[in-house]
Scaffold this motif. Structure first.
Motif, PDB file in Angstrom:
ATOM      1  N   SER A 116       0.848  -1.185   0.000  1.00  0.00           N
ATOM      2  CA  SER A 116       0.000   0.000   0.000  1.00  0.00           C
ATOM      3  C   SER A 116       0.886   1.238   0.000  1.00  0.00           C
ATOM      4  N   SER A 117       0.633   2.137  -0.957  1.00  0.00           N
ATOM      5  CA  SER A 117       1.501   3.301  -1.097  1.00  0.00           C
ATOM      6  C   SER A 117       0.770   4.617  -0.906  1.00  0.00           C
ATOM      7  N   ALA A 118      -0.484   4.578  -0.474  1.00  0.00           N
ATOM      8  CA  ALA A 118      -1.239   5.806  -0.216  1.00  0.00           C
ATOM      9  C   ALA A 118      -2.284   5.511   0.842  1.00  0.00           C
ATOM     10  N   LEU A 119      -2.578   6.502   1.671  1.00  0.00           N
ATOM     11  CA  LEU A 119      -3.566   6.308   2.722  1.00  0.00           C
ATOM     12  C   LEU A 119      -4.948   6.069   2.116  1.00  0.00           C
ATOM     13  N   GLY A 120      -5.710   5.248   2.797  1.00  0.00           N
ATOM     14  CA  GLY A 120      -7.085   5.034   2.386  1.00  0.00           C
ATOM     15  C   GLY A 120      -7.282   3.728   1.650  1.00  0.00           C
ATOM     16  N   PHE A 121      -8.501   3.206   1.738  1.00  0.00           N
ATOM     17  CA  PHE A 121      -8.882   1.978   1.055  1.00  0.00           C
ATOM     18  C   PHE A 121     -10.402   1.934   1.029  1.00  0.00           C
ATOM     19  N   ALA A 122     -10.929   0.982   0.304  1.00  0.00           N
ATOM     20  CA  ALA A 122     -12.369   0.731   0.281  1.00  0.00           C
ATOM     21  C   ALA A 122     -12.587  -0.766   0.395  1.00  0.00           C
ATOM     22  N   LEU A 123     -13.782  -1.143   0.788  1.00  0.00           N
ATOM     23  CA  LEU A 123     -14.127  -2.552   0.928  1.00  0.00           C
ATOM     24  C   LEU A 123     -15.228  -2.908  -0.052  1.00  0.00           C
ATOM     25  N   ILE A 124     -15.188  -4.138  -0.537  1.00  0.00           N
ATOM     26  CA  ILE A 124     -16.310  -4.724  -1.274  1.00  0.00           C
ATOM     27  C   ILE A 124     -16.679  -5.988  -0.507  1.00  0.00           C
ATOM     28  N   PRO A 125     -17.454  -5.865   0.581  1.00  0.00           N
ATOM     29  CA  PRO A 125     -17.662  -6.991   1.490  1.00  0.00           C
ATOM     30  C   PRO A 125     -18.304  -8.198   0.832  1.00  0.00           C
ATOM     31  N   GLU A 126     -19.298  -7.967  -0.060  1.00  0.00           N
ATOM     32  CA  GLU A 126     -19.962  -9.099  -0.675  1.00  0.00           C
ATOM     33  C   GLU A 126     -19.025  -9.877  -1.590  1.00  0.00           C
ATOM     34  N   ARG A 127     -17.890  -9.278  -1.947  1.00  0.00           N
ATOM     35  CA  ARG A 127     -16.869  -9.988  -2.723  1.00  0.00           C
ATOM     36  C   ARG A 127     -15.641 -10.312  -1.882  1.00  0.00           C
ATOM     37  N   SER A 128     -15.680  -9.950  -0.600  1.00  0.00           N
ATOM     38  CA  SER A 128     -14.539 -10.162   0.300  1.00  0.00           C
ATOM     39  C   SER A 128     -13.264  -9.554  -0.289  1.00  0.00           C
TER      40      SER A 128
END
Length: 667
Positions: A531-543
């Motif tokens: 990871s090279s930048a702050l922040g992320f998102a989740l796609i829970p139904e796709r894990s």
């Protein structure tokens, strides 16, 4: 539920067909209605059985048996003609989602719903068995989750198919001995409960069944059918005959939204006008009803997702009035004067019910809007930590933010996680982990850097800027507002963004890595190191996690712990050493991934802001080549009704999800 295809007949006898409900071993099933008759499930026998005398006789017997069954928990036959050239039966059908669609789209049912499901299905089977008949094909696709209680969708027409006793229509839910017996129905009841609790086919989900039900379910899964209780025993052991307890509020909301879309589709099929409040949703009706999957509350600024995030049970902090009020109706923090200029919007988030939009800005603070009317409904605080995103609790109408508060010692301001109940007016400050000197008021507390609610809303995680010997994250019980756990101080680093993956795990981002932690102990279970930048998102139904790695957008599978896809972003890759990520959000139902970034202040204004909107399926940038600046921050409505975009001029544009054209601008 799907629209009729060109190959479907518009009518069958006196019935008008409105939509396809599916098909099974013996029939094609349509949503249909007769003259002056409410819609129901019209079962039209498959052509290969219309000349099969054994099938026709069995179908006739089933229709006759249906009149002997109490229709409360088993959908009754409204009308039928088993002797027609093509036999048919019209079965009552609430506009409710099948259990299989709910679980496939949103995961296992919340635990409080399972006893109610067990009792309703047990009473339905007991009614069937008391009339001298078996069902023969009980499975999650044949269970409707109506708002009052679960309903078995029919009396068991599939058992009329020749050989059903030897080759069950739904083998994953059939007992090892096969056969059309009451004990086979009891086995199918238990396997269906396992699916509802664990989300897997057959009895493999037994470990997820609540303890108060597990022993009974296990008894019904015994290989020897003589060891299984009968359906009447099931009812008695579950405390019946009795009316099942109401569904948890989150499940009720989910079912109602499904019903709304089914009604939209039905109205469209009949040529009737839709209510104005649902016009925007009409284009998405088909996809939602077909998959059952437009309620996932997918990430952006720590919002909730999935079915469990809608269910927290009784909210004693806000009271019954708050539970009934929508988030756009609360007036506890009503602004004294309306906001008329630009919002200087930095972060945005929709409430779980989709009615309110929260906006944070360095000058405007935290404001909440009824986005449908463009009215500002609340202004809980006028001072927030600029990067701080508003985060809604999955239950009630409570929003938390990193509020800037004065230091009581007079040493300036510091950021503190503060939750505001929009209905009651209650505000609660959470300082997070503090040193003893800070607790004694000798030094100011650490600045809060991130916060997140758990899926149930029972816990709030608060991260603080790191200082030697200080825990980076504290976990708060939201019922008592007490800190119940802190993460260890060894090798601790500042957490800048975090999300609960489930009740037991948190995904947290530091300046150099993204890690999955045990929520209470803080123990690291897995780490993404590129990871090279702050922040992320989740796609829970796709894990999946989506993050920035070496200048590319990376989709990472949490279960397999492997990279799924990597999308290059050439302009960001070239400027990444001096660039700042402004937004990363996903809507899996719309199939959209938004990524925004900003060049340093030294860059020309016209080239400073950048945004990309990717089609998840194709990997293409829908905004590639756009001459006008695109939003750096976006939030997706939980039902796909609208998209909110924080524009570079500080306003918030509301975009049509199909055309991406603005339909309103706030303020």
């Amino acid at each position: 539920m799907l629209p009729l295809s060109p190959h479907d007949p518009p009518t069958h006898g006196v019935h008008r067909l409105h939509a396809r409900l599916g098909e099974d071993a013996c029939s094609h099933v349509y949503l249909a209605s007769g003259q002056g008759q409410r819609p129901g499930a019209l079962r039209i026998v498959r052509s290969e059985y219309t000349t099969d005398h054994a099938f026709r006789s069995a179908f006739d017997d089933i229709v006759g048996a249906a009149g002997e069954v109490d229709g409360r928990y088993v959908a009754p036959v409204m009308n039928a003609d088993p002797r027609a050239a093509t036999p048919w039966a019209m079965v009552a059908r609430p506009l409710a989602p099948p259990l299989s669609e709910l679980v496939d789209a949103h995961g296992p049912l919340p635990e409080p719903a399972l006893p109610s499901l067990a009792l309703a299905l047990a009473q339905g089977l007991a009614d069937l068995h008391a009339s001298g008949h078996v069902h023969g094909s009980l499975w999650p696709g044949g269970i409707l989750i109506a708002r009052p209680h679960a309903v078995i969708a029919d009396v068991g027409f599939e058992k009329a198919v020749p050989g059903a006793d030897r080759s069950p229509p739904h083998p994953g839910f059939a007992p090892p001995e096969g056969g059309l017996t009451t004990t086979a129905d009891v086995f199918a009841w238990a396997a269906t409960l396992c699916f509802a609790a664990g989300g897997v086919t057959g009895p493999e989900g037994l470990a997820r069944v609540p303890l108060q039900l597990r022993g009974l379910v296990n008894a019904c899964l015994q290989v020897d059918p003589r060891l299984r209780p009968d359906s009447a025993d099931l009812v008695a052991m579950l405390g019946g005959p009795a009316t099942p307890a109401p569904w948890p509020q989150g499940l009720v909301s989910l079912v109602k939204r499904y019903e709304d879309r089914a009604e939209d589709l039905l109205s469209e099929a009949k040529g009737a006008a839709l209510p104005a409040s649902r016009l925007l949703r009409r284009r998405r009706t088909t996809a939602f009803v077909a998959t059952g999957a437009a309620l996932a509350l997918v990430i952006g600024a720590g919002t909730a997702w999935g079915l469990l995030r809608l269910d927290r049970g009784e909210n004693t902090a806000t009271g019954p009035e708050a539970a009934e009020a929508g988030c756009s109706e609360g007036d506890a923090f009503s602004p004294s004067t309306p906001t008329t200029g630009a919002l200087d919007a930095v972060r945005i988030a929709f409430s779980p019910d989709g009615d309110a939009l929260a906006v944070t800005g360095e000058d405007s603070g935290l404001t909440l809007w009824n986005w449908r009317t463009g009215e500002e409904i609340a202004r809980p605080t006028e001072s927030v930590h600029p990067p701080g995103a508003p985060v809604f609790s999955p239950s009630g109408c409570e929003v938390a933010v990193l509020a800037l508060l004065p230091d009581e010692r007079g040493d300036g301001e510091y950021s503190r996680a503060t939750a505001y109940d929009l209905v009651t007016g209650r505000s609660t400050e959470h300082q997070g982990p503090r040193s003893e000197r800070a607790r004694d008021g000798l030094v100011p507390p650490q600045n809060a850097t991130s916060l997140a609610f758990s899926p149930s809303g029972d816990r709030l995680a608060v991260a603080v800027s790191q200082r030697s010997g200080l825990s980076p994250v504290g976990i708060v019980d939201t019922d008592t507002d007490e800190e119940i756990a802190t993460w260890p101080v060894e090798n601790a680093r500042t957490v800048y963004e975090m999300r609960f993956l489930d009740e037991e795990r948190i995904v947290a981002a530091t300046s150099s890595e993204i890690a999955i932690h045990d929520a209470l102990s803080g123990e690291i279970e897995q780490v993404v190191r590129d990871s090279s930048a702050l922040g992320f998102a989740l796609i829970p139904e796709r894990s999946e996690i989506v993050y920035v790695g070496n200048g590319d957008l990376v989709r990472w599978d949490i279960d397999d712990w492997a990279e799924v896809d990597r999308v290059p972003i050439p302009d960001f890759h070239e400027a990444r050493d001096d660039a700042t990520v402004t937004g990363l959000s996903v809507d899996a139902d719309l199939g959209l991934l938004h990524f925004g970034w900003r060049a340093p202040e030294s860059a020309p204004e016209e080239t400073r802001h950048h945004g990309h909107l990717f089609d998840l399926a194709e990997g293409t940038d829908l905004w590639e080549g756009e001459e006008t600046p695109v939003p750096g921050v976006m939030a997706f409505h939980p039902e796909g009704e609208i998209i909110a975009a924080a524009r570079n001029d500080g306003t918030v544009a509301l975009l049509d999800p199909d055309t991406l054209e603005p339909v309103r601008v706030l303020p």
